[in-house]
Enzyme design. Structure first.
Site, PDB file in Angstrom:
ATOM      1  N   ASP B  53       5.468 -14.641 -39.047  1.00  9.27           N
ATOM      2  CA  ASP B  53       5.740 -16.031 -39.425  1.00  9.27           C
ATOM      3  C   ASP B  53       5.337 -16.294 -40.873  1.00  9.27           C
ATOM      4  O   ASP B  53       4.527 -15.571 -41.444  1.00  9.27           O
ATOM      5  CB  ASP B  53       4.899 -16.995 -38.572  1.00  9.27           C
ATOM      6  CG  ASP B  53       5.151 -16.856 -37.091  1.00  9.27           C
ATOM      7  OD1 ASP B  53       6.266 -16.455 -36.717  1.00  9.27           O
ATOM      8  OD2 ASP B  53       4.224 -17.162 -36.311  1.00  9.27           O
ATOM      9  N   TYR B 111      -3.241  -6.684 -33.958  1.00  9.16           N
ATOM     10  CA  TYR B 111      -3.358  -7.878 -34.795  1.00  9.16           C
ATOM     11  C   TYR B 111      -4.826  -8.266 -34.931  1.00  9.16           C
ATOM     12  O   TYR B 111      -5.626  -8.023 -34.018  1.00  9.16           O
ATOM     13  CB  TYR B 111      -2.632  -9.060 -34.153  1.00  9.16           C
ATOM     14  CG  TYR B 111      -1.140  -9.059 -34.315  1.00  9.16           C
ATOM     15  CD1 TYR B 111      -0.549  -9.609 -35.439  1.00  9.16           C
ATOM     16  CD2 TYR B 111      -0.312  -8.533 -33.330  1.00  9.16           C
ATOM     17  CE1 TYR B 111       0.837  -9.633 -35.584  1.00  9.16           C
ATOM     18  CE2 TYR B 111       1.074  -8.545 -33.466  1.00  9.16           C
ATOM     19  CZ  TYR B 111       1.633  -9.096 -34.602  1.00  9.16           C
ATOM     20  OH  TYR B 111       3.002  -9.116 -34.735  1.00  9.16           O
TER      21      TYR B 111
END
Lengths: 244, 244
Positions: B53, B111
């Site tokens: 994003d 992540y």
């Protein structure tokens, strides 16, 4: 009038240094004065503990200001932070005794320098460290640091012709390295123009073998700038703390 | 044609996300394709391991590209880095077997999420962490993380109506906190749209007591988005590694 000390952290990347200038609004002192004027309602002079060069950062710069009437430190600080850009933050506001001055009352300072020795410069440290992808002999750097510690004439370690004394005392220099990163911390009673950046260049030159221990003694003895190391770039440098 | 894998690090702050768009040149995929075209001399399609994003960072995003003829990996990488802005860096270029695809060949991802819990947000972490100045009970966060680990239907943990299966496996979630900073690391076989950010919001809600362990079981069982926690902001998130 009451005197207050503000402790300020800033990311120096996009500013033209600390000191207010006629030619630009883009200095940290200038921006602070405007924000304080808006908060206080009248012009206020901001006295810093010292200047920082364009691109140099601060984790704990200090300033003194005089305000009229009674002011809540917490509210003043919060209201000031709302007016400042996010890369300049007031960490603390404290009422001081009258006569306190951020520069003249200071007894010493601590600076930190960050070096990235990895082959490729890390993306996230690029604004906050000097990329110097060389093998550094830390034993040599520590020996050089020992020679530089103490009270000396640091005339070779400034990029400006100083009219006053260039005698200063360095209390200690700490060198720590791990994982492709080297940090050097300097504590002393005062530092000349570019002095921390030249000390860093000198220690790096000692680490690569470009300068010998004799060269460093000779820089201190002769006071000749060309005997010391290079001026390391601004972006790796942080003013960490001012002592009172 | 030969297939190469590039490992890419980027600071997502000033980009509109990974994926190339008609409406803007300011995407990481778009900028990479232009730089690779300049280096190779012909248009090259860049296939990423997945999208990130707007505002999300990467320490190890991977892409696959096909180049004609023989190419020196080191030279190609260096020449590409010269053409890229300093907040996008190629860390490695490797020749792969034909058929390798950054997305379809991936077996999993890691992540990392950074949270700044200090009362005032640090100046230097402001682009790279989420400022959340609350007391977090790490024991509750770890309990919640245990419930979320494993193979589940994560339908409640995405902000998009998914047409395909929302079943995923989280291998582990590591939570580490010290000095006003909390880091959460997620490893899994794949993650849905916004999934890591919602997992983070859920763990933070567990840490403040806003969500109980029963709430988290209920989010997994019902698949209802409103049962899970909030979507933590993009800027604290880093794509750390893609596994093959």
């Amino acid at each position: 009038m009451r005197t207050y000390k503000l402790t300020v952290s800033y990311d120096g990347t996009r500013y033209q240094g600390w000191q207010k200038q006629q030619s630009t609004d883009n200095t940290i002192q200038g921006i602070l004065e405007k924000a304080i004027e808006k908060t206080a309602g009248y012009p206020v002079e901001v006295n810093g503990s010292g200047r920082t060069d364009a691109g140099v950062h601060a984790k704990g710069q200090t300033v003194s200001i005089c305000l009229s009437g009674k002011v809540s430190e917490t509210k003043f600080q919060e209201s000031l932070n709302l007016k400042l850009p996010e890369d300049i933050r007031i960490l603390r506001a404290e009422l001081m005794k009258n006569g306190f001055h951020a520069r003249y009352s200071a007894s010493g300072k601590c600076y930190e320098y960050h070096i990235d020795t990895k082959e490729k410069q890390g993306v996230f440290g690029r604004r906050y460290s000097f990329h110097y992808p060389k093998y550094l002999n830390q034993t040599s750097m520590k020996k050089a640091a020992e020679i530089l510690t103490g009270t000396h004439d640091f005339g070779a370690f400034t990029d400006k012709k100083e009219e006053k004394s260039t005698r200063r005392t360095i209390y200690d220099i700490m060198i720590a390295g791990q994982g492709g990163e080297v940090r050097i911390e300097y504590r002393g009673n005062g530092f000349l123009y570019h002095m921390v950046r030249i000390l860093t260049g000198t220690l790096l030159d000692a680490g690569t073998g470009k300068l010998s221990m004799e060269d460093i003694y000779s820089a201190l003895e002769t006071g000749r700038r060309e005997k010391a190391g290079f001026t390391a770039p601004a972006k790796g440098l942080f003013l960490k703390e001012v002592y009172y």
